[in-house]
Design a protein around this motif. Sequence first.
Motif, PDB file in Angstrom:
ATOM      1  N   LEU A 495       0.805  -4.665  -7.641  1.00  0.00           N
ATOM      2  CA  LEU A 495       0.525  -4.569  -6.211  1.00  0.00           C
ATOM      3  C   LEU A 495      -0.804  -5.233  -5.823  1.00  0.00           C
ATOM      4  O   LEU A 495      -0.884  -5.939  -4.813  1.00  0.00           O
ATOM      5  CB  LEU A 495       0.523  -3.088  -5.786  1.00  0.00           C
ATOM      6  CG  LEU A 495       0.251  -2.798  -4.305  1.00  0.00           C
ATOM      7  CD1 LEU A 495       1.283  -3.484  -3.412  1.00  0.00           C
ATOM      8  CD2 LEU A 495       0.258  -1.283  -4.056  1.00  0.00           C
ATOM      9  N   ARG A 496      -1.861  -5.027  -6.617  1.00  0.00           N
ATOM     10  CA  ARG A 496      -3.156  -5.580  -6.259  1.00  0.00           C
ATOM     11  C   ARG A 496      -3.118  -7.105  -6.159  1.00  0.00           C
ATOM     12  O   ARG A 496      -3.806  -7.700  -5.324  1.00  0.00           O
ATOM     13  CB  ARG A 496      -4.207  -5.153  -7.289  1.00  0.00           C
ATOM     14  CG  ARG A 496      -4.508  -3.658  -7.295  1.00  0.00           C
ATOM     15  CD  ARG A 496      -5.560  -3.315  -8.332  1.00  0.00           C
ATOM     16  NE  ARG A 496      -5.854  -1.892  -8.375  1.00  0.00           N
ATOM     17  CZ  ARG A 496      -5.169  -1.007  -9.109  1.00  0.00           C
ATOM     18  NH1 ARG A 496      -4.143  -1.418  -9.851  1.00  0.00           N
ATOM     19  NH2 ARG A 496      -5.503   0.271  -9.087  1.00  0.00           N
ATOM     20  N   LEU A 499      -1.041  -8.317  -2.616  1.00  0.00           N
ATOM     21  CA  LEU A 499      -1.385  -7.744  -1.314  1.00  0.00           C
ATOM     22  C   LEU A 499      -1.143  -8.725  -0.175  1.00  0.00           C
ATOM     23  O   LEU A 499      -0.825  -8.326   0.957  1.00  0.00           O
ATOM     24  CB  LEU A 499      -2.844  -7.285  -1.301  1.00  0.00           C
ATOM     25  CG  LEU A 499      -3.193  -6.118  -2.236  1.00  0.00           C
ATOM     26  CD1 LEU A 499      -4.696  -5.853  -2.216  1.00  0.00           C
ATOM     27  CD2 LEU A 499      -2.440  -4.859  -1.817  1.00  0.00           C
ATOM     28  N   LEU A 502       1.980  -8.614   2.185  1.00  0.00           N
ATOM     29  CA  LEU A 502       2.149  -7.575   3.186  1.00  0.00           C
ATOM     30  C   LEU A 502       1.281  -7.858   4.404  1.00  0.00           C
ATOM     31  O   LEU A 502       0.178  -8.419   4.284  1.00  0.00           O
ATOM     32  CB  LEU A 502       1.782  -6.204   2.602  1.00  0.00           C
ATOM     33  CG  LEU A 502       2.625  -5.742   1.405  1.00  0.00           C
ATOM     34  CD1 LEU A 502       2.076  -4.425   0.856  1.00  0.00           C
ATOM     35  CD2 LEU A 502       4.077  -5.589   1.802  1.00  0.00           C
ATOM     36  N   ARG A 504      -1.147  -6.669   7.072  1.00  0.00           N
ATOM     37  CA  ARG A 504      -2.087  -5.560   7.233  1.00  0.00           C
ATOM     38  C   ARG A 504      -2.003  -4.909   8.609  1.00  0.00           C
ATOM     39  O   ARG A 504      -2.437  -3.766   8.787  1.00  0.00           O
ATOM     40  CB  ARG A 504      -3.523  -6.051   6.991  1.00  0.00           C
ATOM     41  CG  ARG A 504      -3.782  -6.523   5.572  1.00  0.00           C
ATOM     42  CD  ARG A 504      -5.174  -7.136   5.425  1.00  0.00           C
ATOM     43  NE  ARG A 504      -5.364  -7.669   4.084  1.00  0.00           N
ATOM     44  CZ  ARG A 504      -5.850  -6.963   3.064  1.00  0.00           C
ATOM     45  NH1 ARG A 504      -6.218  -5.704   3.263  1.00  0.00           N
ATOM     46  NH2 ARG A 504      -5.977  -7.509   1.869  1.00  0.00           N
ATOM     47  N   VAL A 508       3.036   0.504   6.813  1.00  0.00           N
ATOM     48  CA  VAL A 508       3.658   0.368   5.493  1.00  0.00           C
ATOM     49  C   VAL A 508       4.092   1.753   5.015  1.00  0.00           C
ATOM     50  O   VAL A 508       3.342   2.723   5.126  1.00  0.00           O
ATOM     51  CB  VAL A 508       2.684  -0.248   4.470  1.00  0.00           C
ATOM     52  CG1 VAL A 508       3.352  -0.365   3.099  1.00  0.00           C
ATOM     53  CG2 VAL A 508       2.180  -1.592   4.948  1.00  0.00           C
ATOM     54  N   TYR A 522      -0.323   4.014  -2.413  1.00  0.00           N
ATOM     55  CA  TYR A 522      -0.952   4.396  -1.151  1.00  0.00           C
ATOM     56  C   TYR A 522      -2.472   4.255  -1.243  1.00  0.00           C
ATOM     57  O   TYR A 522      -3.120   3.677  -0.357  1.00  0.00           O
ATOM     58  CB  TYR A 522      -0.566   5.832  -0.802  1.00  0.00           C
ATOM     59  CG  TYR A 522      -1.378   6.444   0.317  1.00  0.00           C
ATOM     60  CD1 TYR A 522      -0.988   6.303   1.633  1.00  0.00           C
ATOM     61  CD2 TYR A 522      -2.549   7.159   0.043  1.00  0.00           C
ATOM     62  CE1 TYR A 522      -1.744   6.862   2.663  1.00  0.00           C
ATOM     63  CE2 TYR A 522      -3.305   7.721   1.059  1.00  0.00           C
ATOM     64  CZ  TYR A 522      -2.898   7.570   2.375  1.00  0.00           C
ATOM     65  OH  TYR A 522      -3.656   8.119   3.383  1.00  0.00           O
ATOM     66  N   LEU A 525      -3.562   0.529  -1.306  1.00  0.00           N
ATOM     67  CA  LEU A 525      -3.455  -0.127  -0.001  1.00  0.00           C
ATOM     68  C   LEU A 525      -4.528   0.375   0.957  1.00  0.00           C
ATOM     69  O   LEU A 525      -5.152  -0.428   1.687  1.00  0.00           O
ATOM     70  CB  LEU A 525      -2.061   0.110   0.591  1.00  0.00           C
ATOM     71  CG  LEU A 525      -0.899  -0.574  -0.147  1.00  0.00           C
ATOM     72  CD1 LEU A 525       0.430  -0.139   0.446  1.00  0.00           C
ATOM     73  CD2 LEU A 525      -1.038  -2.090  -0.075  1.00  0.00           C
ATOM     74  N   LYS A 526      -4.783   1.652   0.983  1.00  0.00           N
ATOM     75  CA  LYS A 526      -5.798   2.195   1.901  1.00  0.00           C
ATOM     76  C   LYS A 526      -7.172   1.635   1.595  1.00  0.00           C
ATOM     77  O   LYS A 526      -7.957   1.319   2.505  1.00  0.00           O
ATOM     78  CB  LYS A 526      -5.818   3.728   1.798  1.00  0.00           C
ATOM     79  CG  LYS A 526      -4.592   4.410   2.369  1.00  0.00           C
ATOM     80  CD  LYS A 526      -4.475   4.275   3.892  1.00  0.00           C
ATOM     81  CE  LYS A 526      -5.466   5.152   4.625  1.00  0.00           C
ATOM     82  NZ  LYS A 526      -5.232   5.146   6.089  1.00  0.00           N
ATOM     83  N   HIS A 528      -7.812  -1.194   0.325  1.00  0.00           N
ATOM     84  CA  HIS A 528      -7.864  -2.642   0.560  1.00  0.00           C
ATOM     85  C   HIS A 528      -7.644  -2.970   2.023  1.00  0.00           C
ATOM     86  O   HIS A 528      -7.221  -4.084   2.371  1.00  0.00           O
ATOM     87  CB  HIS A 528      -6.830  -3.367  -0.305  1.00  0.00           C
ATOM     88  CG  HIS A 528      -7.271  -3.546  -1.727  1.00  0.00           C
ATOM     89  ND1 HIS A 528      -7.114  -2.568  -2.679  1.00  0.00           N
ATOM     90  CD2 HIS A 528      -7.884  -4.593  -2.368  1.00  0.00           C
ATOM     91  CE1 HIS A 528      -7.596  -2.998  -3.845  1.00  0.00           C
ATOM     92  NE2 HIS A 528      -8.069  -4.215  -3.683  1.00  0.00           N
ATOM     93  N   PHE A 530      -5.607  -1.562   4.463  1.00  0.00           N
ATOM     94  CA  PHE A 530      -4.366  -1.267   5.190  1.00  0.00           C
ATOM     95  C   PHE A 530      -4.540   0.082   5.894  1.00  0.00           C
ATOM     96  O   PHE A 530      -4.708   1.116   5.253  1.00  0.00           O
ATOM     97  CB  PHE A 530      -3.178  -1.225   4.241  1.00  0.00           C
ATOM     98  CG  PHE A 530      -2.756  -2.570   3.722  1.00  0.00           C
ATOM     99  CD1 PHE A 530      -1.678  -3.237   4.293  1.00  0.00           C
ATOM    100  CD2 PHE A 530      -3.445  -3.178   2.678  1.00  0.00           C
ATOM    101  CE1 PHE A 530      -1.295  -4.480   3.817  1.00  0.00           C
ATOM    102  CE2 PHE A 530      -3.057  -4.410   2.200  1.00  0.00           C
ATOM    103  CZ  PHE A 530      -1.989  -5.083   2.772  1.00  0.00           C
ATOM    104  N   VAL A 533      -0.589   3.527   6.371  1.00  0.00           N
ATOM    105  CA  VAL A 533       0.196   3.627   5.130  1.00  0.00           C
ATOM    106  C   VAL A 533       0.645   5.068   4.955  1.00  0.00           C
ATOM    107  O   VAL A 533      -0.125   6.003   5.199  1.00  0.00           O
ATOM    108  CB  VAL A 533      -0.632   3.214   3.890  1.00  0.00           C
ATOM    109  CG1 VAL A 533       0.256   3.179   2.652  1.00  0.00           C
ATOM    110  CG2 VAL A 533      -1.310   1.880   4.110  1.00  0.00           C
TER     111      VAL A 533
END
Length: 815
Positions: A495-496, A499, A502, A504, A508, A522, A525-526, A528, A530, A533
């Motif tokens: 995932l990293r 990113l 996706l 932003r 999500v 979760y 993403l938070k 980074h 986002f 989420v």
Amino acid sequence: MKYLIVGGVAGGATAAARLRRNDESATIVLVERGPYISFANCGLPYHLSGAIAERERLLVTSEEAFVRRYAIEVKSRTEALAIDRAHKTVRLRDLASGNEYDESFDKLLLAPGAEPIRPPLPGLDGRGVFTLRSLPDLDRIMAFLQGEQPRRAVVVGGGFIGVEVAENLVERGVSTMLVEAGDQVLAPLDPEMAAVVQAHLRDRQVGLFLSDPIERIEQEGDLRVVHLRSGRRLAAELVVLAIGVRPEAALARAAGLTLGASGGIKVDAFLQTSDPAIYAVGDAIEVVHAISGKPALIALAGPANRQGRLAADNMVLGNTRRYRGSQGTAIVKVFDLAAASTGLNEKQLKLAGVPYHATITHGASHAGYYPGAMPLVLKLLYAPDGKILGAQAVGSDGVDKRIDVIATAMRAGLAVGELAELELAYAPPFGSAKDPVNVAGYVAGNVLDGTHEAIDWQTLYDLPRDEVQLVDVRTAEEYRLGTIAGARHIDVDTLRARLSELDRARPVVVFCQVGLRGYLAYRILKQHGFAQVRNLSGGYKTYALATQPVCAPAEPTVEPHDVPRIGRGGDQTVQTLDAVGLQCPGPVMKTYQAVSSLPPGGLLSVTASDPAFGRDIRAWAAKTGNAVLSVDAAQGLVTALIQKGGALAAPASGGVAVRDKTTLVVFSGELDRVMASLIIANGALAMGKPVSVFFTFWGLNVLRRAHPPVVTKSFMDRAFGAMMPRGAERLNTISSMNFAGLGARLIRKVMRDKRVDLPAKLLQDLVQGGAQLIACQMSMDVMGIRQEELIDGVTLGGVATFLGEAGESGTSLFI
């Protein structure tokens, strides 16, 4: 002092014994309408199967022993007719002689219990139709079972008693269908928790008919035909009504005692009625719910016994002990599962307007690395201030322990976050270092402190897919086995690095199998950037169970004697795989790896503790071209025998036993050919033969819904589907004299005029009669048809499924 007690089972008998311990000089009279006092009515269903083999074990004590020990006058087979409050007497009738007389009292305790609900519908009083509330009820059912030897039964009502009766009838060897007017079984559970039980009931061959109330029962020869509101007709020799109970409050009502809004006898905190000389306990009273503080009816043996003890103290010693209310802690056995709850569920919280959070966690009964660990799903409901409002748990082992811990925490006033701090007994055979209760507390604490934003399955199901970016963070192998429509796949471990794929600015929703990897995604993403989420609570496992159709007959299981003999001598060697303790999809993934190493035709026996494994392995085998020869469930374990390559091994001498089964392949989508197939299939059913109908290619159109749900498809699949008829009512061609479509209309008119059932009705009759409707998975893939587009009652299968059915059949037809 003279104490008179009306009702001699749980609360009444307990109160009588306590009164004697409190006052040795008192006169105590116990009146019971039935022939027995103090019997275990919670154990009645288990005598049906023989799990409780001796009927006498259901008698907690005999009348003679009770009288001898407590010096109490017992009047069994005696009915209380009326209360004269002014003169402090109760009018009694001896049911053996018919004599009526008055019995005086200084203080009276009402413990009449509850009565089964029998709605005023035609046929409910007919022969072969029973309720199960008392030992005489049980005796009547047992006499019918032993005398009539019924092969089929319908149980009406999906509550605790209904589910227990269905289980024990199946264990006795009676094919059983369960009818429930609501949209789920076991009303104390929320839908996604009940879905686990419903899937297990189907796995154990119980036919489920939900959201379909009974309208009447008709007698047709030796059969009882149960008519449902949907038009379904369920035929059986035996019908058991388990629709529910209501308080036996007629005696109190006639005496002018105050009743609550729920219909139960209204009592105060001392269990005293509106008349100071009269107390009441048990299923007949309206209690205060310990969590909501609102009036409630809670018909459970535990509270009734506690109330009987407390009321006896207050009757003798004065009103010194308060009843603190009931929280409804209950548990039920469902074959190899246990389902338990305490406190309030979501439906009750919404109805009461109480704000709450809900989280679902999946764990194991003990440490996963120790043999025998069983899956356990736990749901917590809690207020924004941390008060625990309710809990539910379903699993094969350890359910009672977890619910009892949470119920105790609720009674002690602990906050949900304090569950994480409980020091619970741990050793690998008994628990985990982080017990499921602790883990539930961790997750709830994260929600309350804002470090975890969850979304429940229902909200996600109702959410338009274009409003969110739905991301499946499981492995590629898990994703290929099934995912949520519209989800893209990004493994949490990558995932990293992905990113940038996706947006932003858009919300999500992430999900994994049970929630843990989703939480990790979760947090990634938070942190980074986002902002919007959410993680799916309970993961894909909960979502898939909660959204699958359940109103269909159970899938067939090949009996052990129908499987090719294996083992020693010249027979084939069977490899074994122990997948016990692995969480879904672990057992399926391990099976895939083990089957890959087998030679063509090799056999593998897999044992798993995931209750859904039997269903999952059938679906996996259908997709991969392998064959599931048998599935057996016992003592919380599921064992599947799988053959690599899809073709059944040649039977050894004395191997496959040919059954008197009929198998049809419906290849055509032409109305007249389809009619012929369905008429033959229904005829075979009418002759008592098992029937399997395998729909492939154009025949799949017979099974399509007229109004299917929206399903994500490619352009080619959508175009293909638009050109084909949706369902049996829209078949528009016949094999001869078609006349550009007029032939199909003409033949339908002739059938209506001559009162010949149309295809949709014939199809419905097959489902209700227990026929197996099998859709060819390969043909569905070719034609772009999804399972969601098919009618209820259809299972998926492949060539191996058809060959297995045909191998058991005396007749196989291709139409």
